[in-house]
Design a protein around this motif. Structure first.
Motif, PDB file in Angstrom:
ATOM      1  N   SER A  50      34.649  48.858  86.068  1.00  0.00           N
ATOM      2  CA  SER A  50      35.480  47.808  85.408  1.00  0.00           C
ATOM      3  C   SER A  50      36.024  47.581  86.099  1.00  0.00           C
ATOM      4  CB  SER A  50      35.800  48.617  84.001  1.00  0.00           C
ATOM      5  OG  SER A  50      36.032  47.528  83.714  1.00  0.00           O
ATOM      6  N   ILE A 109      32.373  36.967  80.675  1.00  0.00           N
ATOM      7  CA  ILE A 109      32.029  37.664  80.349  1.00  0.00           C
ATOM      8  C   ILE A 109      31.210  38.291  81.454  1.00  0.00           C
ATOM      9  CG2 ILE A 109      30.579  38.537  78.692  1.00  0.00           C
ATOM     10  CD1 ILE A 109      32.520  39.920  77.439  1.00  0.00           C
ATOM     11  N   ARG A 119      36.665  48.396  69.889  1.00  0.00           N
ATOM     12  CA  ARG A 119      36.728  47.818  68.929  1.00  0.00           C
ATOM     13  C   ARG A 119      36.775  47.714  67.529  1.00  0.00           C
ATOM     14  NH1 ARG A 119      36.989  44.506  72.841  1.00  0.00           N
ATOM     15  NH2 ARG A 119      36.279  43.322  73.728  1.00  0.00           N
ATOM     16  N   ALA A 156      33.148  44.058  65.128  1.00  0.00           N
ATOM     17  CA  ALA A 156      34.519  43.673  66.364  1.00  0.00           C
ATOM     18  C   ALA A 156      32.724  43.727  67.745  1.00  0.00           C
ATOM     19  CB  ALA A 156      35.259  43.996  66.313  1.00  0.00           C
ATOM     20  N   THR A 157      32.648  45.366  67.135  1.00  0.00           N
ATOM     21  CA  THR A 157      31.255  45.947  67.979  1.00  0.00           C
ATOM     22  C   THR A 157      30.369  44.950  68.510  1.00  0.00           C
ATOM     23  OG1 THR A 157      32.522  48.580  67.827  1.00  0.00           O
ATOM     24  CG2 THR A 157      30.587  48.139  68.678  1.00  0.00           C
ATOM     25  N   THR A 203      30.286  42.038  68.090  1.00  0.00           N
ATOM     26  CA  THR A 203      30.290  40.645  68.542  1.00  0.00           C
ATOM     27  C   THR A 203      30.501  41.245  70.333  1.00  0.00           C
ATOM     28  OG1 THR A 203      31.022  39.841  66.753  1.00  0.00           O
ATOM     29  CG2 THR A 203      31.719  39.047  68.607  1.00  0.00           C
ATOM     30  N   GLN A 204      31.247  41.731  70.149  1.00  0.00           N
ATOM     31  CA  GLN A 204      31.012  42.526  72.326  1.00  0.00           C
ATOM     32  C   GLN A 204      30.163  43.213  72.765  1.00  0.00           C
ATOM     33  OE1 GLN A 204      33.385  46.369  72.462  1.00  0.00           O
ATOM     34  NE2 GLN A 204      33.934  45.868  74.935  1.00  0.00           N
ATOM     35  N   TYR A 205      29.803  43.414  72.073  1.00  0.00           N
ATOM     36  CA  TYR A 205      27.849  43.580  73.130  1.00  0.00           C
ATOM     37  C   TYR A 205      27.337  42.505  73.225  1.00  0.00           C
ATOM     38  CZ  TYR A 205      29.156  48.699  73.949  1.00  0.00           C
ATOM     39  OH  TYR A 205      30.505  49.625  74.554  1.00  0.00           O
ATOM     40  N   ARG A 227      28.339  39.658  73.416  1.00  0.00           N
ATOM     41  CA  ARG A 227      28.866  39.188  75.031  1.00  0.00           C
ATOM     42  C   ARG A 227      28.534  39.240  75.977  1.00  0.00           C
ATOM     43  NH1 ARG A 227      34.256  38.645  74.777  1.00  0.00           N
ATOM     44  NH2 ARG A 227      33.893  36.149  75.272  1.00  0.00           N
ATOM     45  N   TYR A 228      28.360  40.775  76.247  1.00  0.00           N
ATOM     46  CA  TYR A 228      28.118  41.703  76.820  1.00  0.00           C
ATOM     47  C   TYR A 228      26.958  41.110  77.611  1.00  0.00           C
ATOM     48  CZ  TYR A 228      31.698  44.481  76.901  1.00  0.00           C
ATOM     49  OH  TYR A 228      33.048  45.022  77.324  1.00  0.00           O
TER      50      TYR A 228
END
Length: 310
Positions: A146, A169, A199, A204-205, A207-209, A211-212
């Motif tokens: 990362s 992203i 998150r 929120a979690t 949404t994060q994944y 977007r990934y």
């Protein structure tokens, strides 16, 4: 050897002072620090400027995504060795010292480690789903670092063509793949540790994944991994819909095998028996939740890619 520490940030006023403190506490101080702000509205740039870190430069690039911010920081950097992290992380005191060791012995890229900052049972379970418990789980030959914990020679990022500014992203994974394709000397620095925050909520979690995975599809990255996920869940759905028992039994056995690693990580994180029992239920549920985000995100990303003709 002189090193430029670069970072990007946006609306991180709640955490940026802790980041600043960890930079100031480094056993090997960076020769300069460059932080690119993508348009904060919460006073983050002012906090950075008042930090009192010698050699810090704050560049405001309103509207810049992470890739653009990193490219701007690299262009402004004075030195040929670049260390990269995120300005909402906390650096271990020996992070810079340790991450430079492979570079000092000839590596093109030094791949640091990172551990989650967890707050309570939910985040312990969340950390167990997709993150290694410790560096012993990492295979240096295939590890994709990362950009919250990496260092490289300027020539390495130039060879990769810089960070892809068209990608919102997943830009660090894009660069990692280019480095692997180019056969650069990439070495693991397990003691170069960055602490980063998960998150805080399930939404929120998700949404994060999402977007990934959307970024993966847009960039054409990891198609086999995503195809396998779709196939596994399609097969499980078919098994559950079957009137026969053996497909259901096979699907159940597969689910246990799939969740085994994350559940074992959770058990290592949690010393109390009650939390371990609860984690055996919560972790598989979180796996399903995150996988649903990945599949949705990948499907949307494929549609994006089709519209763009990429």
């Amino acid at each position: 050897m002189k090193v430029s520490l670069i970072s990007t940030v946006k609306d991180a006023s709640a955490h940026v002072e802790e980041f600043i403190g960890s930079v100031a506490a480094q056993t090997r101080a960076p020769d300069e620090v460059i932080v690119v702000d993508g348009g904060s509205t919460d006073g983050t740039p002012d906090l950075l400027r008042r930090a009192g870190i010698e050699g810090i430069t704050v560049i405001e690039e309103r509207g810049a995504n992470i890739a653009r911010g990193r490219n701007v920081a690299i262009a402004a950097a004075a030195h040929d060795v670049i260390a990269v992290t995120d300005a909402d992380c906390v650096l271990d005191a020996r992070w810079l010292e340790r991450i430079l060791e492979p570079i000092e012995t000839g590596a093109d890229v030094s791949m640091g480690f990172y551990v989650p900052v967890t707050d309570g049972f939910f985040q312990e379970c969340l950390a167990s789903v997709n993150l290694p418990f410790d560096a012993s789980e990492v295979d240096p030959a295939s590890f994709m670092p990362s950009a919250r914990s990496v260092a490289y020679r300027r020539g390495a990022i130039e060879a990769a063509g810089g960070y892809p500014e068209w990608l919102a992203i997943g830009e660090d994974m894009w660069v990692n793949r280019r480095w692997r394709e180019l056969g650069l000397d990439m070495r693991f620095a397990p003691d170069a540790v960055v602490h980063w925050r998960l998150r805080p909520t399930m939404r929120a979690t998700w949404t994060q994944y999402f977007r990934y995975a959307r970024g993966d599809a847009q960039a054409g990255m990891f198609p086999e991994r995503h195809a396998l996920r779709f196939g596994v869940y399609a097969g499980a759905t078919a098994a559950l819909a079957s009137r026969r028992r053996w497909p259901k039994a096979l699907a159940a056995a597969g689910a246990v095998a799939y969740a085994r690693g994350p559940v074992r990580r959770a058990w290592r994180r949690m010393p109390e028996a009650g939390e371990r029992i609860a984690a055996a239920v919560v972790v598989p549920a979180l796996i399903g939740w995150i996988d649903s985000a990945k599949m949705a995100g990948y499907a949307v990303g494929l549609a994006d890619r089709g519209r763009e003709g990429r």
